[in-house]
Write an enzyme that holds these catalytic residues in place. Structure first.
Site, PDB file in Angstrom:
ATOM      1  N   HIS A  73       0.811  -1.214   0.000  1.00  0.00           N
ATOM      2  CA  HIS A  73       0.000   0.000   0.000  1.00  0.00           C
ATOM      3  C   HIS A  73       0.842   1.261   0.000  1.00  0.00           C
ATOM      4  O   HIS A  73       0.413   2.301  -0.478  1.00  0.00           O
ATOM      5  CB  HIS A  73      -1.013  -0.048   1.141  1.00  0.00           C
ATOM      6  CG  HIS A  73      -2.133  -0.978   0.804  1.00  0.00           C
ATOM      7  ND1 HIS A  73      -2.143  -2.290   1.214  1.00  0.00           N
ATOM      8  CD2 HIS A  73      -3.214  -0.823  -0.002  1.00  0.00           C
ATOM      9  CE1 HIS A  73      -3.216  -2.881   0.712  1.00  0.00           C
ATOM     10  NE2 HIS A  73      -3.872  -2.029  -0.023  1.00  0.00           N
ATOM     11  N   GLU A  98     -10.970 -10.897  -5.193  1.00  0.00           N
ATOM     12  CA  GLU A  98      -9.547 -10.817  -4.860  1.00  0.00           C
ATOM     13  C   GLU A  98      -9.073 -12.018  -4.039  1.00  0.00           C
ATOM     14  O   GLU A  98      -7.952 -12.042  -3.569  1.00  0.00           O
ATOM     15  CB  GLU A  98      -9.221  -9.488  -4.179  1.00  0.00           C
ATOM     16  CG  GLU A  98     -10.113  -9.108  -3.022  1.00  0.00           C
ATOM     17  CD  GLU A  98      -9.797  -7.722  -2.453  1.00  0.00           C
ATOM     18  OE1 GLU A  98      -8.782  -7.107  -2.848  1.00  0.00           O
ATOM     19  OE2 GLU A  98     -10.566  -7.264  -1.593  1.00  0.00           O
ATOM     20  N   ASP A 142      -4.422  -8.385  -4.477  1.00  0.00           N
ATOM     21  CA  ASP A 142      -4.644  -9.477  -3.531  1.00  0.00           C
ATOM     22  C   ASP A 142      -4.864 -10.813  -4.224  1.00  0.00           C
ATOM     23  O   ASP A 142      -4.418 -11.849  -3.740  1.00  0.00           O
ATOM     24  CB  ASP A 142      -5.837  -9.154  -2.618  1.00  0.00           C
ATOM     25  CG  ASP A 142      -5.431  -8.211  -1.504  1.00  0.00           C
ATOM     26  OD1 ASP A 142      -4.377  -8.471  -0.880  1.00  0.00           O
ATOM     27  OD2 ASP A 142      -6.119  -7.210  -1.278  1.00  0.00           O
ATOM     28  N   CYS A 186      -9.472  -3.223 -10.722  1.00  0.00           N
ATOM     29  CA  CYS A 186      -8.974  -2.034 -10.031  1.00  0.00           C
ATOM     30  C   CYS A 186      -7.641  -2.289  -9.339  1.00  0.00           C
ATOM     31  O   CYS A 186      -7.133  -1.431  -8.636  1.00  0.00           O
ATOM     32  CB  CYS A 186     -10.011  -1.492  -9.052  1.00  0.00           C
ATOM     33  SG  CYS A 186     -10.388  -2.637  -7.718  1.00  0.00           S
TER      34      CYS A 186
HETATM   35  C1  PEP Z   1      -6.474  -5.203  -4.839  1.00  0.00           C
HETATM   36  O1  PEP Z   1      -6.296  -6.058  -3.960  1.00  0.00           O
HETATM   37  O2  PEP Z   1      -6.124  -5.369  -6.037  1.00  0.00           O
HETATM   38  C2  PEP Z   1      -7.107  -3.913  -4.495  1.00  0.00           C
HETATM   39  C3  PEP Z   1      -7.422  -3.042  -5.426  1.00  0.00           C
HETATM   40  O3  PEP Z   1      -7.300  -3.660  -3.172  1.00  0.00           O
HETATM   41  P1  PEP Z   1      -6.129  -3.138  -2.201  1.00  0.00           P
HETATM   42  O4  PEP Z   1      -4.918  -2.837  -3.055  1.00  0.00           O
HETATM   43  O5  PEP Z   1      -6.650  -1.926  -1.516  1.00  0.00           O
HETATM   44  O6  PEP Z   1      -5.937  -4.293  -1.291  1.00  0.00           O
HETATM   45 MG    MG Z   2      -7.276  -5.801  -2.077  1.00  0.00          MG
END
Ligand code: PEP
Ligand code: MG
Length: 596
Positions: A195, A437, A461, A508
């Site tokens: 993140h 995910e 994920d 996403c």
């Molecule tokens: C993902 O897991 O691809 C996602 C968009 O969620 P995050 O990156 O916030 O876990």
């Molecule tokens: Mg995620």
């Protein structure tokens, strides 16, 4: 004076761009608090040492305040509160007594008193007073660092030409960097889809992670270059290297400006398929950035950032205001707002109760929310209230199967009935979608598609859990393979299942925002993508240069390949053969560097 020897460190490039500046070292590792006995004859000296640390802390905060004066900054008020706390007799008397009565060192006495004060605030009903717990924490930390001789400047104090060097930055730290105009950052640990890396791209800061020893190799104030394209950090560069990078920097910015100029044009492929490109945001005020980058609304609002860097959870009114702002600013295209995805590598201070041995497999996202319906209901209330102000879609993270979808639907229906009974206005229908995910969700995509309004594939994920690769662990970063055949098969199944049910399916995860993967994604049948705003112009421009028919043919070949490296090599060749004109700026997307 002798010129220090230049040194190059190699890590993982996570956010493109080049920065030349001076190092600002940030030590975020938890302090080790020593405990030792102090002889009665030395107790007065120990108390004096504590008083000196208070004075030093006051002077430091005074300096920071002076540098902020006149900016009407919220920080200024917080710092004023911190100064008052330093002069507070309760703290002074508490620590002095603890030193004298228990005959212990000042650090231990301070640790005990601060802990006691924090606990007292935990039980106070009033939110304003509970928030003071965070002030006690920061003030206690500053005094402690002065006692230990490891005083740290504050993140807000970093000057604009600084490059932040840290062992690691938490998502909460990175969120704080937003607004302080740093140039770049480089860390010892991390991975491409951690993140922290996502946040760097969001802030358009060049960043390199997984450098392993950057905090040891770089001294405070050293001249360094961060190359966020190739993943290098150069310490003590010579003049020729600096000039070379200044040239690269100018070319990078020129390319970016030329992409930005066409950002608002729609992303329609050569064979007339419209690709919807949306933006991922972490804060309500980022929505305009999405729109100016050419994004058609918000495809993912990560609400957990609203819960970070605060000592108490945001109440319904605070959440409602943020969601309403997002929805209103997103306009006709609307916004997909994801419910709280706490846990994994995202910690939220007031919720940090139990240490988990493996938080990525722990009480995260929807699992947490279903266990804490008090928190979840509040968020659903705020979301439904915000739905009255525009086009809002609710999305649930980390769904593993049908049971969780049904539990959310029941809760949402209940919250809707509650609000209706209160006469609160809401949209008549608020689409409810889920993130795909987890491998279990991908395997059940047909069953899930029949029960929800849309899918959004979270590849960050999905890849992590499919390949059992911790997305934030640099030791296994080389095994994190978006083009792994196991991942591609899942994507194909999920997309087909959504199409069969006639529900929209978007992606996403970070894979969607990397132009390199676009031919595969379009070949798989995706026509909706959501990404960090900075990536939107490049991805749109690449989509305009592609034809879906060619992409399908490429994917038909790729899906027969047995190894991730085979797929990657084929994709690189495909790019090199493709005649795509100017849509592939090498400073932003270097195909050669993608070879297996
Ligand atoms: C993902 O897991 O691809 C996602 C968009 O969620 P995050 O990156 O916030 O876990
Ligand atoms: Mg995620």
């Amino acid at each position: 004076m002798e010129q220090p020897v230049a040194q190059t460190l190699t890590g993982i490039a996570v956010s493109p761009g080049y920065a030349i500046g001076h190092a600002f070292l940030l030590d975020r590792r938890a302090l080790k608090i020593p405990r030792y006995h102090v002889d009665p004859g030395a107790l007065a000296d120990e108390v004096a040492r504590f008083c000196d640390a208070i004075a030093a802390s006051e002077a430091q905060i005074g300096d920071i305040r002076a540098s902020l004066i006149g900016q009407g900054d919220e920080h200024e008020l917080i710092l004023e509160a911190h100064q008052m706390m330093l002069r507070d007799q309760t703290l002074m008397d508490g620590v002095t007594q603890a030193i004298e009565q228990k005959q212990v060192n000042a650090e231990w006495a301070l640790h005990k008193v601060v802990r006691g004060l924090k606990q007292m605030f935990d039980h106070v009903e009033d939110e304003y007073f509970r928030e003071r717990r965070s002030d006690i924490h920061f003030v206690g930390d500053r005094i402690m660092r002065n006692l230990l001789g490891t005083a740290q400047p504050m993140l807000s104090q970093i000057d604009a030409s600084a490059i932040v060097i840290a062992h690691d930055l938490s998502p909460a730290d990175t969120a704080l960097l937003n607004g302080s105009a740093v140039l770049a950052f480089a860390t010892d640990v991390g991975g491409k889809t951690s993140h922290t890396a996502i946040m760097a791209r969001q802030l358009e800061l060049p960043a390199v992670v997984a450098l392993e020893t950057v905090t040891e190799q770089v001294g405070a104030g050293d001249l360094i270059i961060v190359d966020g394209v190739s993943g290098r950090v150069i310490v003590h560069p010579d003049d020729a290297t600096v000039r070379h990078y200044q040239g690269l920097q100018r070319a990078f910015l020129r390319r970016k400006a030329s992409l930005d100029r066409v950002a608002l044009a729609p992303a329609v492929t050569r064979d007339a398929t419209g690709i919807t490109v949306r933006g991922n945001v972490e804060a309500a005020d980022e929505v305009p950035t999405v729109l100016t980058a050419g994004g058609e609304g918000v495809g993912l609002f990560r609400t957990e950032y609203l819960f970070m860097n605060r000592e108490v959870l945001p109440d319904e009114a605070t959440q409602y205001a943020a969601y309403r702002q997002v929805v209103e600013q997103a306009g006709a295209h609307g916004a997909t707002i994801r419910t709280l995805d706490v846990g994994g590598d995202k910690f939220i201070e007031p919720l940090r109760r139990h240490r988990e041995l493996n938080p990525v497999l722990g009480l995260r996202a929807i699992r947490f929310c279903l266990q804490r319906p008090d928190i979840f209901r509040l968020q659903l209330r705020a979301l439904l209230r915000a739905s009255a102000h525009g086009t809002l879609r609710i999305m649930i993270p980390l769904i593993s199967g049908v049971e969780e979808v049904e539990a959310v639907q029941a809760l949402l229906a209940d919250v809707r009935a509650e609000l209706a009974a209160e006469g609160v206005p809401m949209a008549a229908h608020v689409p409810l979608g889920i993130m795909i995910e987890l491998p279990s969700a991908a395997a059940l995509a047909d069953l899930l598609a029949a029960r929800v309004d849309f899918f959004s594939i979270g590849t960050n994920d999905l890849i992590q859990y499919t390949l059992a690769i911790d997305r934030a662990n640099q030791q296994v970063a080389h095994l994190y393979r978006p083009l792994h055949p196991a991942v591609l098969r899942q994507l194909a199944f999920v997309i087909r299942a959504a199409q069969a049910e006639g529900i929209p399916v978007s992606m996403c995860g970070e894979m969607a925002g990397d132009p390199f993967y676009a031919p595969i994604l379009l070949g798989l049948g995706l026509v909706e993508l959501s990404m960090n705003p900075a990536a939107i112009p490049a991805v749109k421009s690449v989509c305009r240069a592609l034809s879906v028919a060619d992409c399908r043919a490429l994917y038909a070949e790729a899906r027969a390949l047995p190894r991730a490296d085979d797929v990657r090599t084929r994709l690189v060749e495909w790019w090199l053969d493709a005649d795509l004109g100017d849509s592939l700026p090498p400073e932003i997307f270097d195909v050669e560097s993608r070879r297996a």
